[in-house]
Design a protein around this motif. Structure first.
Motif, PDB file in Angstrom:
ATOM      1  N   LYS A  97     -65.774  38.620  21.732  1.00  0.00           N
ATOM      2  CA  LYS A  97     -65.568  40.168  21.667  1.00  0.00           C
ATOM      3  C   LYS A  97     -66.333  40.980  22.592  1.00  0.00           C
ATOM      4  N   ASP A  98     -66.649  40.474  23.633  1.00  0.00           N
ATOM      5  CA  ASP A  98     -67.401  41.088  24.855  1.00  0.00           C
ATOM      6  C   ASP A  98     -66.693  41.264  25.813  1.00  0.00           C
ATOM      7  N   ARG A  99     -65.345  41.119  25.975  1.00  0.00           N
ATOM      8  CA  ARG A  99     -64.356  41.287  27.124  1.00  0.00           C
ATOM      9  C   ARG A  99     -62.941  41.706  26.607  1.00  0.00           C
ATOM     10  N   ALA A 100     -62.156  42.150  27.734  1.00  0.00           N
ATOM     11  CA  ALA A 100     -60.837  42.624  27.298  1.00  0.00           C
ATOM     12  C   ALA A 100     -59.976  41.231  27.510  1.00  0.00           C
ATOM     13  N   ILE A 101     -58.698  41.418  27.312  1.00  0.00           N
ATOM     14  CA  ILE A 101     -57.791  40.397  27.201  1.00  0.00           C
ATOM     15  C   ILE A 101     -57.433  39.873  28.694  1.00  0.00           C
ATOM     16  N   LYS A 102     -57.220  38.777  28.924  1.00  0.00           N
ATOM     17  CA  LYS A 102     -57.206  37.778  29.943  1.00  0.00           C
ATOM     18  C   LYS A 102     -55.601  36.999  29.662  1.00  0.00           C
ATOM     19  N   SER A 103     -54.960  36.711  30.874  1.00  0.00           N
ATOM     20  CA  SER A 103     -53.918  35.954  30.866  1.00  0.00           C
ATOM     21  C   SER A 103     -54.304  34.427  30.138  1.00  0.00           C
ATOM     22  N   GLY A 104     -53.631  33.793  29.419  1.00  0.00           N
ATOM     23  CA  GLY A 104     -54.346  32.785  28.681  1.00  0.00           C
ATOM     24  C   GLY A 104     -54.869  32.875  27.483  1.00  0.00           C
ATOM     25  N   ASP A 105     -55.378  34.289  27.156  1.00  0.00           N
ATOM     26  CA  ASP A 105     -55.828  34.540  25.626  1.00  0.00           C
ATOM     27  C   ASP A 105     -54.939  34.478  24.530  1.00  0.00           C
ATOM     28  N   THR A 106     -55.207  34.234  23.457  1.00  0.00           N
ATOM     29  CA  THR A 106     -54.224  34.460  22.178  1.00  0.00           C
ATOM     30  C   THR A 106     -54.849  35.614  21.682  1.00  0.00           C
ATOM     31  N   ALA A 107     -53.984  36.876  21.629  1.00  0.00           N
ATOM     32  CA  ALA A 107     -54.150  38.024  20.984  1.00  0.00           C
ATOM     33  C   ALA A 107     -53.572  38.281  19.571  1.00  0.00           C
ATOM     34  N   ASN A 108     -54.489  38.455  18.822  1.00  0.00           N
ATOM     35  CA  ASN A 108     -53.766  38.791  17.318  1.00  0.00           C
ATOM     36  C   ASN A 108     -53.393  40.151  17.243  1.00  0.00           C
ATOM     37  N   ILE A 109     -52.217  40.456  17.008  1.00  0.00           N
ATOM     38  CA  ILE A 109     -51.666  41.904  17.175  1.00  0.00           C
ATOM     39  C   ILE A 109     -50.637  42.367  15.882  1.00  0.00           C
ATOM     40  N   ASP A 110     -50.709  43.677  15.662  1.00  0.00           N
ATOM     41  CA  ASP A 110     -49.969  44.434  14.901  1.00  0.00           C
ATOM     42  C   ASP A 110     -49.030  45.250  16.015  1.00  0.00           C
ATOM     43  N   TYR A 111     -47.775  45.537  15.624  1.00  0.00           N
ATOM     44  CA  TYR A 111     -46.899  46.273  16.816  1.00  0.00           C
ATOM     45  C   TYR A 111     -45.852  46.766  16.213  1.00  0.00           C
ATOM     46  N   VAL A 112     -45.451  47.974  16.435  1.00  0.00           N
ATOM     47  CA  VAL A 112     -44.311  48.593  16.025  1.00  0.00           C
ATOM     48  C   VAL A 112     -43.711  49.313  17.341  1.00  0.00           C
ATOM     49  N   GLY A 113     -42.242  48.976  17.406  1.00  0.00           N
ATOM     50  CA  GLY A 113     -41.385  49.375  18.520  1.00  0.00           C
ATOM     51  C   GLY A 113     -40.502  50.320  18.238  1.00  0.00           C
ATOM     52  N   LYS A 114     -40.428  51.375  19.127  1.00  0.00           N
ATOM     53  CA  LYS A 114     -39.488  52.489  18.939  1.00  0.00           C
ATOM     54  C   LYS A 114     -38.595  52.787  20.219  1.00  0.00           C
ATOM     55  N   ILE A 115     -37.316  53.358  20.029  1.00  0.00           N
ATOM     56  CA  ILE A 115     -36.639  53.740  20.947  1.00  0.00           C
ATOM     57  C   ILE A 115     -36.107  55.274  20.684  1.00  0.00           C
ATOM     58  N   ASP A 116     -36.324  55.862  21.510  1.00  0.00           N
ATOM     59  CA  ASP A 116     -36.134  57.439  21.363  1.00  0.00           C
ATOM     60  C   ASP A 116     -36.793  57.869  20.164  1.00  0.00           C
ATOM     61  N   GLY A 117     -38.138  57.358  19.872  1.00  0.00           N
ATOM     62  CA  GLY A 117     -38.732  57.770  18.963  1.00  0.00           C
ATOM     63  C   GLY A 117     -38.636  57.141  17.273  1.00  0.00           C
ATOM     64  N   LYS A 118     -37.569  56.350  17.465  1.00  0.00           N
ATOM     65  CA  LYS A 118     -37.054  55.771  16.247  1.00  0.00           C
ATOM     66  C   LYS A 118     -37.464  54.184  16.206  1.00  0.00           C
ATOM     67  N   GLU A 119     -37.975  53.829  14.787  1.00  0.00           N
ATOM     68  CA  GLU A 119     -38.219  52.337  14.881  1.00  0.00           C
ATOM     69  C   GLU A 119     -36.860  51.768  14.839  1.00  0.00           C
ATOM     70  N   PHE A 120     -36.717  50.308  15.260  1.00  0.00           N
ATOM     71  CA  PHE A 120     -35.619  49.699  15.392  1.00  0.00           C
ATOM     72  C   PHE A 120     -35.871  48.364  14.688  1.00  0.00           C
ATOM     73  N   GLU A 121     -34.761  47.737  14.066  1.00  0.00           N
ATOM     74  CA  GLU A 121     -34.848  46.257  13.256  1.00  0.00           C
ATOM     75  C   GLU A 121     -35.305  45.240  14.326  1.00  0.00           C
ATOM     76  N   GLY A 122     -36.301  44.430  13.785  1.00  0.00           N
ATOM     77  CA  GLY A 122     -36.756  43.380  14.469  1.00  0.00           C
ATOM     78  C   GLY A 122     -37.960  43.922  15.370  1.00  0.00           C
ATOM     79  N   GLY A 123     -38.194  45.143  15.369  1.00  0.00           N
ATOM     80  CA  GLY A 123     -39.139  45.598  16.524  1.00  0.00           C
ATOM     81  C   GLY A 123     -40.687  45.607  15.956  1.00  0.00           C
TER      82      GLY A 123
END
Length: 371
Positions: A97-123
């Protein structure tokens, strides 16, 4: 977002579709649904392997003179290291908890992808463990998280590859992924103390030797299975058996397609560079030929599934694979368990006779056997 699907799944597919068979010719109660780990109901209309004898189909099989290539059973230091990483280090990640992400770390994430402001399937996804630098996601996504801290939400701008095999409609398009970083985890220090606390071994040396032995045994069994397929000549296949394996392959790649974001099992197979119809036929017939060979040997060597021996084998199998015997019995018929036991007996029997040769010698032997 689609992760990468590679031809490495071929081996997994064959292992999944190939199931041991009984030696007495009784109807096998396994169904194509059970092959994927589900238990079918009595009213199920799923396919079964059917009733047949190996000796009715196998015309030639010199199973006491099989050969496998040395390269097929060789265990490398990198393979042992990879197993240590996945089975021990990645399974016991420590949150930082005392540093930012580095290469090799495992980051647990939530993500939402959008194209032209709209969500797309599988994103979109939640609670996904992403190893930074693994190349699991499209270029730019993982790099966009380096230097970011846990608890933060950031926008990562990327461009889909062109062409993009996962979904042609996304090829070359710009996208923005809103990513929430839930946690950052790293591998623990690899020490004797860690090994002793998390495994049945006391030292790194003992632990790595056990991995090497296990990998060798797995490679040897796989090589023997391939040698059986090459050495076995058949007059044909039971229709129920090839239909069963065809459905098993389709079931498997349907699951793979869903996991990797492909529209269908045909699309998943095509993405690996194969024509779906030919691939399925080849895989199902190879699996069927292996099953016929196994049953043929069981018959010739008069192997039986004695209840006490099967029960002991099942207990050992459950322990080795961190499973519960009760769960295995619940999800598999007794015929399925007996067949799996007999398959292992055949493979153990063949280990006494198999010869290890150089690659060229093995190839020549396979060519001769197929004539």
């Amino acid at each position: 977002m689609k992760k990468k699907l590679t031809a490495i799944a071929l081996a997994a597919c064959l292992a999944m579709t190939v199931i041991g068979c009984s030696n007495n010719g009784n109807t096998d109660n396994k169904t194509a649904t059970q092959a994927s780990g589900e238990k079918s109901s009595e009213a199920s209309t799923e396919l079964t392997m059917g009733e047949f004898k190996g000796s009715d189909y196998v015309t030639k099989l010199d199973y006491k003179n099989l050969t496998v290539a040395k390269s097929a059973v060789e265990v490398t230091d990198d393979q042992v290291k990879s197993q240590v990483q996945s089975a021990l280090l990645d399974a016991n990640l420590v949150e930082v908890k005392d540093r930012a992400i580095k290469s090799g770390d495992t980051a647990n994430i939530d993500y939402v992808g959008k194209i032209d402001g709209k969500e797309f399937e599988g994103g979109s996804d939640k609670g996904y463990d992403l190893v930074i630098g693994s190349g699991s996601f499209i270029p730019g996504f993982e790099d966009g998280l380096i230097g970011k801290e846990s608890g933060k939400t950031v926008d990562v701008k990327v461009t889909f590859p062109d062409p993009y095999s996962g979904n042609a409609d996304l090829s070359g398009k710009d996208a923005v992924f809103t990513v929430t970083i839930n946690s950052i985890k790293v591998q623990p220090e690899y020490t004797d103390e860690l090994v002793a606390s998390k495994t049945d071994y006391k030292t790194i040396k003992e632990y790595e030797q056990s991995i090497k032995d296990s990998l060798y045994n797995s490679k040897l069994q796989s090589a023997i299975s391939s040698a059986l397929i090459d050495a076995c000549t058949v007059s044909g296949y039971p229709e129920s058996l090839t239909a069963y394996y065809k459905q098993s392959v389709i079931n498997y790649y349907t699951q793979m397609a869903t996991a990797y974001g492909y529209e269908s099992y045909e699309a998943a197979i095509t993405a690996m560079g194969y024509k779906a119809e030919d691939f399925i036929k080849e895989q199902s017939e190879s699996a069927a030929r292996r099953t016929l060979a196994l049953r043929y040997i069981e018959e010739k060597e008069n192997m039986k599934a004695e209840s006490d021996a099967v029960d002991q084998w099942l207990e050992d199998y459950a322990k080795e694979n961190n499973m519960e015997v009760s769960a295995l019995k619940q999800n598999n018929s007794q015929d399925t368990i007996n067949d799996a036991y007999l398959e292992q007996q055949v493979l153990d029997f063949l280990k006494k006779f198999v010869k290890t040769t150089e690659e060229t010698e093995t190839s020549q032997a396979a060519t001769t056997a197929s004539k």
